[in-house]
Scaffold this motif. Structure first.
Motif, short mmCIF file in Angstrom:
data_model
loop_
_atom_site.label_atom_id
_atom_site.label_comp_id
_atom_site.label_asym_id
_atom_site.label_seq_id
_atom_site.Cartn_x
_atom_site.Cartn_y
_atom_site.Cartn_z
N ARG A 317 0.80 -1.21 0.00
CA ARG A 317 0.00 0.00 0.00
C ARG A 317 0.85 1.28 0.00
O ARG A 317 0.46 2.27 -0.63
N PHE A 370 -1.19 7.34 -5.81
CA PHE A 370 -2.04 6.27 -5.25
C PHE A 370 -3.34 6.09 -6.05
O PHE A 370 -4.33 5.61 -5.50
N GLN A 373 -5.32 2.97 -5.72
CA GLN A 373 -5.74 2.57 -4.37
C GLN A 373 -6.87 3.45 -3.82
O GLN A 373 -7.23 3.33 -2.66
N ASP A 379 -10.17 -0.45 -0.81
CA ASP A 379 -8.80 0.04 -1.00
C ASP A 379 -8.53 1.24 -0.11
O ASP A 379 -7.45 1.34 0.51
N GLU A 382 -7.97 0.11 3.59
CA GLU A 382 -6.65 -0.47 3.85
C GLU A 382 -5.56 0.60 3.83
O GLU A 382 -4.63 0.58 4.64
N LEU A 383 -5.68 1.55 2.92
CA LEU A 383 -4.69 2.62 2.85
C LEU A 383 -4.75 3.47 4.11
O LEU A 383 -3.69 3.85 4.66
#
Length: 399
Positions: A317, A370, A373, A379, A382-383
């Motif tokens: 990530r 990013f 993400q 996504d 989690e980031l």
């Protein structure tokens, strides 16, 4: 007055014949004394059972001891005084006040003197003899009352020690994992007069300095053990009136971490989370200079539950940050996290105390790095997790 001093007190000069004249009336006197004690002292008002036996035993021993003292100058006082030490000890163990016993002894003296005044003419007692006997009764009353007080004081210390041991045992049962049998907990709680609360919170503690620390003044319903290797407390009804300020006085000497409020059967979970937060405070992740409330740091605790997993997640990530200089990484990571948490550039600027235009510039840069993400909620979640871990001191990716 100590036991040694009362044993040495002189006996008034009373003829031995008085003892023999009084002996036939002991049973009648005892019944009269018992009746007045039960009528006048609420703690001894029960007419049967252990209470009645205690009253009768004390009265009969007091009467017999006085008569034997007068009738036999060589009679030993030690047994009588030991009897009343035991009576005083028993009163402390039963939780009755010492005043009740002393009131009962004064009633005995009053009944004895009243009966003596009624019988003085028949016994042919002069005024001087009446004074001698009255003085002897008072001296005798002081002796046995002092012996009872000695026994009461010693028992209070012993009972307090036993009570403290039971309270610590109750704390151990409450925080046990897996949870202890609820009936055992309830029985022990009753034995120490601890009311089972609707909710409770466990508190993990760590001393800020070596050596003896002052014992905090806490309400009796708070269970505490500061002598164990991992000091802790159980606070009933933690959201009740006055509870929030309860531990403020301890914060100067202890790192204080308050676990979440839970049902009694989940006390072990509350303590485990408090200890996890305490470990993070020792690492500097949480600010241990002030009281830490686990309920305010649940996300941080969740992140640090499995650091290896966060490390693996972060390698993927946060890899885009490797393209930046270290100072740029920190600024961009901070801005991106604030944006993921708020979703508003203006709010991010206010939180980070920077110009909104600076925020927009950084966000454009972050979007480029990013882009793959930020498309789905999964996504983005989690980031945010790995960015929070990075901000909390866990570095899940190189750099």
């Amino acid at each position: 007055m100590s036991l040694a001093r009362v044993v040495e007190q002189p006996q008034a000069d009373i003829p031995r014949e008085f003892a023999e004249a009084l002996r036939p009336y002991l049973d009648v006197l005892a019944e009269e004394m018992i009746g007045e004690i039960q009528a006048s002292v609420p703690e001894y008002s029960r007419q049967s059972g252990a209470y009645a036996r205690i009253v009768r035993h004390a009265v009969e021993e007091a009467l017999a001891g006085f008569v034997n003292r007068v009738g036999d100058r060589g009679a030993s006082r030690s047994r009588l005084l030991e009897v009343f030490r035991a009576v005083g000890s028993g009163e402390a163990a039963e939780g009755r006040p010492l005043d009740s016993l002393q009131s009962a002894l004064r009633i005995c003296a009053r009944v004895a003197w009243r009966r003596l005044a009624e019988e003085s003419e028949r016994l042919n007692l002069s005024r001087q003899r009446m004074c001698d006997i009255g003085e002897a009764i008072l001296v005798y009353l002081d002796e046995i009352a002092a012996a009872a007080a000695d026994g009461y004081s010693e028992a209070q210390v012993r009972v307090a020690g036993e009570l403290e041991l039971r309270r610590r045992r109750l704390l151990d049962l409450l925080v046990a994992h897996p949870a202890a049998d609820s009936r055992a907990v309830a029985d022990l709680a009753r034995s120490v007069r601890w009311t089972m609360p609707r909710t409770l919170a466990c508190v993990a503690l760590a001393a800020r300095a070596q050596g003896d620390l002052p014992r905090p003044g806490l309400p009796p319903d708070v269970l505490v053990d500061l002598d164990r290797s991992d000091p802790c407390m159980v606070v009933p009804d933690p959201e009740g009136p006055g509870r929030h300020g309860l531990l403020n006085a301890m914060a100067a000497d202890w790192t204080v971490v308050i676990g979440p409020a839970v049902a009694v059967g989940e006390a072990g979970l509350s303590l485990r989370l408090a200890r996890d937060a305490l470990a993070l405070a020792r690492r500097g992740v949480l600010d241990g200079r002030r009281i830490i409330r686990v309920s305010e740091h649940l996300a941080t605790l969740m992140i640090f539950q499995d650091e290896s997993l966060i490390q693996i997640m972060g390698r993927t990530r946060l890899e885009p940050l490797l393209a930046l200089r270290p100072s740029q990484r920190d600024r961009l990571a901070e801005t991106l996290l604030a944006w993921l948490q708020s979703g508003n550039a203006t709010e991010v600027a206010a939180r980070l105390h920077i110009h909104p235009q600076t925020v927009r510039y950084r966000l454009r840069q972050a979007t480029e790095l990013f882009a793959d993400q930020l498309g789905t909620s999964g996504d983005r979640f989690e980031l945010e997790v790995v960015l929070r871990a990075r901000a909390a001191g866990l570095t899940p990716a190189p750099g």
